[in-house]
Design an enzyme around this catalytic site. Structure first.
Site, PDB file in Angstrom:
ATOM      1  N   LYS A 154       0.879  -1.157  -0.146  1.00 40.71           N
ATOM      2  CA  LYS A 154       0.094  -0.218  -0.204  1.00 40.71           C
ATOM      3  C   LYS A 154       0.818   1.212  -0.091  1.00 40.71           C
ATOM      4  CE  LYS A 154      -1.753   2.910   2.130  1.00 40.71           C
ATOM      5  NZ  LYS A 154      -1.672   4.370   1.547  1.00 40.71           N
ATOM      6  N   GLU A 166      10.039   1.670  10.122  1.00 37.86           N
ATOM      7  CA  GLU A 166      11.211   2.800   9.997  1.00 37.86           C
ATOM      8  C   GLU A 166      10.253   4.151  10.095  1.00 37.86           C
ATOM      9  OE1 GLU A 166      13.951   1.980   9.535  1.00 37.86           O
ATOM     10  OE2 GLU A 166      14.057  -0.014   8.679  1.00 37.86           O
ATOM     11  N   CYS A 210      14.030  11.109   5.839  1.00 39.12           N
ATOM     12  CA  CYS A 210      13.862  10.717   7.285  1.00 39.12           C
ATOM     13  C   CYS A 210      15.031  11.002   8.098  1.00 39.12           C
ATOM     14  CB  CYS A 210      13.499   9.481   7.456  1.00 39.12           C
ATOM     15  SG  CYS A 210      14.476   8.176   6.654  1.00 39.12           S
ATOM     16  N   GLU A 241       9.509  16.922  14.425  1.00 42.04           N
ATOM     17  CA  GLU A 241      10.202  16.501  12.843  1.00 42.04           C
ATOM     18  C   GLU A 241       9.172  17.674  12.097  1.00 42.04           C
ATOM     19  OE1 GLU A 241       8.617  13.122  10.825  1.00 42.04           O
ATOM     20  OE2 GLU A 241      10.728  12.863  10.481  1.00 42.04           O
TER      21      GLU A 241
HETATM   22  N1  LIG Z   1      12.832   5.780   8.892  1.00 43.74           N
HETATM   23  C1  LIG Z   1      12.749   5.746   7.972  1.00 43.74           C
HETATM   24  O1  LIG Z   1      13.552   5.024   7.176  1.00 43.74           O
HETATM   25  C2  LIG Z   1      11.663   6.807   7.055  1.00 43.74           C
HETATM   26  C3  LIG Z   1      11.798   6.610   5.911  1.00 43.74           C
HETATM   27  C4  LIG Z   1      10.966   7.590   5.100  1.00 43.74           C
HETATM   28  C5  LIG Z   1       9.859   8.397   5.997  1.00 43.74           C
HETATM   29  N2  LIG Z   1       9.945   8.305   7.258  1.00 43.74           N
HETATM   30  C6  LIG Z   1       8.904   9.062   7.750  1.00 43.74           C
HETATM   31  O2  LIG Z   1       7.722   9.015   7.175  1.00 43.74           O
HETATM   32  C7  LIG Z   1       7.077  10.255   7.499  1.00 43.74           C
HETATM   33  C8  LIG Z   1       6.705  10.890   6.244  1.00 43.74           C
HETATM   34  O3  LIG Z   1       5.805   9.782   5.409  1.00 43.74           O
HETATM   35  P1  LIG Z   1       4.193   9.948   5.426  1.00 43.74           P
HETATM   36  O4  LIG Z   1       3.774  11.171   5.500  1.00 43.74           O
HETATM   37  O5  LIG Z   1       3.726   9.135   4.265  1.00 43.74           O
HETATM   38  O6  LIG Z   1       3.833   8.940   6.535  1.00 43.74           O
HETATM   39  P2  LIG Z   1       2.527   8.547   6.993  1.00 43.74           P
HETATM   40  O7  LIG Z   1       2.787   7.905   8.426  1.00 43.74           O
HETATM   41  O8  LIG Z   1       1.426   9.789   7.059  1.00 43.74           O
HETATM   42  O9  LIG Z   1       1.954   7.474   6.052  1.00 43.74           O
HETATM   43  C9  LIG Z   1       2.939   6.653   5.661  1.00 43.74           C
HETATM   44  C10 LIG Z   1       1.981   5.388   5.025  1.00 43.74           C
HETATM   45  O10 LIG Z   1       0.941   4.812   6.117  1.00 43.74           O
HETATM   46  C11 LIG Z   1      -0.170   4.827   5.318  1.00 43.74           C
HETATM   47  N3  LIG Z   1      -1.013   5.073   6.627  1.00 43.74           N
HETATM   48  C12 LIG Z   1      -1.349   6.034   7.354  1.00 43.74           C
HETATM   49  N4  LIG Z   1      -2.192   6.120   8.417  1.00 43.74           N
HETATM   50  C13 LIG Z   1      -2.367   4.392   8.479  1.00 43.74           C
HETATM   51  C14 LIG Z   1      -3.161   3.714   9.174  1.00 43.74           C
HETATM   52  N5  LIG Z   1      -3.783   4.161  10.531  1.00 43.74           N
HETATM   53  N6  LIG Z   1      -2.869   2.340   8.827  1.00 43.74           N
HETATM   54  C15 LIG Z   1      -2.348   1.760   7.939  1.00 43.74           C
HETATM   55  N7  LIG Z   1      -1.728   2.632   7.330  1.00 43.74           N
HETATM   56  C16 LIG Z   1      -1.652   3.901   7.417  1.00 43.74           C
HETATM   57  C17 LIG Z   1      -0.424   6.066   4.369  1.00 43.74           C
HETATM   58  O11 LIG Z   1      -1.320   6.115   3.665  1.00 43.74           O
HETATM   59  C18 LIG Z   1       1.219   5.845   4.024  1.00 43.74           C
HETATM   60  O12 LIG Z   1       1.031   4.923   2.841  1.00 43.74           O
HETATM   61  C19 LIG Z   1       8.103  11.188   8.174  1.00 43.74           C
HETATM   62  O13 LIG Z   1       7.771  11.185   9.660  1.00 43.74           O
HETATM   63  C20 LIG Z   1       9.319  10.476   7.901  1.00 43.74           C
HETATM   64  O14 LIG Z   1      10.393  10.664   8.804  1.00 43.74           O
HETATM   65  C21 LIG Z   1      10.656   7.524   7.931  1.00 43.74           C
HETATM   66  N1  LIG Z   2      15.633   3.106   4.154  1.00 41.86           N
HETATM   67  C1  LIG Z   2      16.545   4.046   3.200  1.00 41.86           C
HETATM   68  C2  LIG Z   2      16.298   5.372   3.290  1.00 41.86           C
HETATM   69  C3  LIG Z   2      15.463   6.126   4.066  1.00 41.86           C
HETATM   70  C4  LIG Z   2      15.238   7.424   3.926  1.00 41.86           C
HETATM   71  C5  LIG Z   2      14.313   8.073   4.652  1.00 41.86           C
HETATM   72  O1  LIG Z   2      13.459   9.012   4.055  1.00 41.86           O
HETATM   73  C6  LIG Z   2      17.768   3.302   2.793  1.00 41.86           C
HETATM   74  O2  LIG Z   2      18.514   4.157   2.152  1.00 41.86           O
HETATM   75  O3  LIG Z   2      17.613   2.171   2.700  1.00 41.86           O
END
Ligand SMILES: NC(=O)c1ccc[n+]([C@@H]2O[C@H](COP(=O)([O-])OP(=O)(O)OC[C@H]3O[C@@H](n4cnc5c(N)ncnc54)[C@H](O)[C@@H]3O)[C@@H](O)[C@H]2O)c1
Ligand SMILES: N/C(=C\C=C\C=O)C(=O)O
Length: 494
Positions: free
Chosen positions: A186, A262, A296, A398
């Site tokens: 998804k 993540e 992130c 964040e």
């Molecule tokens: N640690 C990492 O590797 C990493 C990498 C990329 C992004 N992020 C984090 O992601 C965030 C930005 O991404 P975003 O805005 O898409 O995050 P988000 O949590 O809003 O959504 C992420 C995904 O989860 C789905 N989702 C939302 N609520 C849900 C629920 N209740 N049940 C199931 N699925 C659900 C969304 O539709 C989307 O596909 C930032 O906080 C960023 O730090 C972390």
């Molecule tokens: N998970 C990874 C990056 C994450 C980036 C976050 O926005 C990767 O490089 O494998």
């Protein structure tokens, strides 16, 4: 409407992919360009019944041809997927650029590049993954042999975010398939296009029906929730906000599902006076403003040793003000828009909050005026603040935009404590030419990843993940193979 950066023709509409078929539902939502607010395509939102069909198809596929493939045969399929992405490279670049407004350069050299690399890496790693054996003799003199076998977990729910759509989706799909699982993915509602192309590629690469399934939709009361709450899901891997992770974890608890998270971060860059100054400035420009700060791992907190603080702030200001904000195809463009006007509202609310909290605005703080269609997009200015206390919300929460706060520090002990004073613990970068300091400081930071004199340099065999509210578990190399496997021990009395 003719777009300057349209989706490829193969993505005229964005449908779900279930049991080897593309499925329209007629319940549509718009995929909107963050460059100019125009509608790129309509997306078919999956309902609970389709989500159920997807999970059941994935479960059935475990006992089909996929389940009887050898490791080498599965690895060969992953290499075919990588080959197919390479053949359609430009379409994947166009999909990422249309959905996110990022530069073509980044989409080519990071996003799609890693889409291929993720499949190739796990095709290679799974072929050399071994097990363990132990011999023993019981007190009664019997010899016993123990050995481990690696079995698929089963049906994996993969939920991915919008910031690096293809990179982060394939970072999970590749090892999940390499280990013999089937998946239901998804992607974010903000970036449905490259995931839909990936479904087309799975089809082309001969991945059997039901092995890879794609559901479009949102989180709560939509495809995301229908998926995580489904009884036939065996494990959930999620990348997104920490708050969403917490919600999903509660749902997973119902069925005692294994999870890999993540999550968010509030990462620090630490610049010591003994650093290579120009390298540190260039490094922090990258680590704070890459992908419009929507990574992130980006550093929204910058700590600079006091003797070089004023000089560093001036140098970073000069570089930030020189960042080119514009179209994906503009020569030398450094930054595109944020992902959406909704996300821009969130980032701008922090731009406003910072001033209310007493920040000094070093540069940026608003919206660029282009005088063309881009004024209907989601662009913001790269922004730098100083002067806030560590307790300020803008220093603790964040933002996920092109912004950083720079603060001075005086001692190693002080800066270690300040970096660790955060609910997050994802990544950090340390800039110093002292080998001793690099090792001593890095090992004391409560982060999953620390880079020294670099940033976002990735060896895909290394563990990736966050401490505290930045994540649960590690993925990468053997860590991915372990999460996506059910490891069993077989004990034979000889
Ligand atoms: N640690 C990492 O590797 C990493 C990498 C990329 C992004 N992020 C984090 O992601 C965030 C930005 O991404 P975003 O805005 O898409 O995050 P988000 O949590 O809003 O959504 C992420 C995904 O989860 C789905 N989702 C939302 N609520 C849900 C629920 N209740 N049940 C199931 N699925 C659900 C969304 O539709 C989307 O596909 C930032 O906080 C960023 O730090 C972390
Ligand atoms: N998970 C990874 C990056 C994450 C980036 C976050 O926005 C990767 O490089 O494998």
């Amino acid at each position: 409407m003719n777009h300057r950066f349209p989706l490829p023709d193969s993505l005229a509409e964005l449908r779900n992919y279930v049991n080897g078929e593309f499925v329209a539902t007629g319940k549509l939502f718009a995929n909107v360009s963050p460059i100019n607010g125009a509608v790129l395509a309509q997306v078919h939102e999956a309902d609970a019944a389709l989500a159920d069909r997807a999970v059941k198809s994935a479960k059935a596929a475990l006992d089909g041809p996929w389940g009887s493939m050898s490791v080498a045969e599965r690895a060969a399929v992953l290499d075919k997927v990588a080959d197919a992405i390479e053949r359609r490279y430009d379409e994947f670049v166009a999909a990422e650029v249309a959905d996110t407004g990022r530069s073509i350069e980044q989409a080519r050299t990071l996003d799609v590049y890693r889409g291929v690399a993720n499949f190739r890496t796990f095709a290679d790693l799974v072929k050399v993954a071994g097990g363990e054996t132990y011999d023993m003799r019981t007190a009664s003199g019997h010899d016993v042999m123990n050995y481990t076998v690696r079995k698929p977990h089963g049906v994996i729910a993969i939920i991915s975010p919008w910031n690096l759509p293809l990179l982060l989706l394939t970072w999970k799909v590749a090892p999940a398939l390499a280990c013999g699982n089937t998946v239901v993915v998804k992607p974010s509602e903000e970036t449905p296009s490259s995931a839909t192309l990936l479904a087309q590629v799975m089809d082309e690469a001969g991945v059997p029906p039901g092995v890879f399934n794609l559901l479009h939709g949102f989180g709560p009361d939509s495809a995301g929730e229908f998926l995580t709450g489904h009884p036939d899901i065996d494990a959930i891997t999620f990348t997104g906000e920490s708050s969403t992770g917490s919600t999903i974890m509660k749902v997973a608890a119902e069925g005692v599902k294994e999870v890999s998270f993540e999550l968010g971060g509030k990462n620090a860059a630490v610049v010591f006076a003994d650093a290579d100054f120009d390298a540190a400035v260039a490094g922090v420009i990258r680590s704070s403003f890459t992908n419009s700060g929507q990574v992130c791992l980006c550093s929204e907190r910058v700590y600079v040793e006091r003797p070089i603080f004023d000089r560093f702030v001036a140098a970073l200001k000069e570089k930030a003000e020189a960042l080119k904000v514009g179209y994906p195809d503009e020569p030398g463009v450094d930054m595109g828009p944020l992902i959406s006007k909704g996300h821009r509202d969130k980032v701008l609310s922090y731009y406003k909050l910072a001033l209310e909290e007493g920040a000094t605005l070093v540069c940026g703080g608003g919206v660029p005026a282009f005088g063309d269609e881009r004024d209907e997009g989601a662009f913001v200015q790269p922004t730098i603040w100083t002067g806030l206390p560590d307790t300020a919300r803008c220093v603790r929460e964040e933002v996920f935009g092109p912004v950083c706060h720079i603060a001075p520090f005086d001692t190693d002990e002080e800066v270690i404590a300040r970096v660790n004073d955060s609910p997050y613990g994802l990544a950090a970068s340390v800039w110093t030419t002292s080998l001793k300091r690099a090792h001593n400081v890095s090992r004391r930071l409560r982060t999953g990843i620390t880079w020294v004199n670099t940033w976002f340099l990735r060896d895909l065999r290394t563990p990736f993940g966050g401490a505290k509210q930045s994540g649960l578990g590690r993925e990468g190399g053997q860590y991915s193979l372990d999460f996506y496997s059910e490891i069993s021990n077989i004990s034979i009395q000889l």
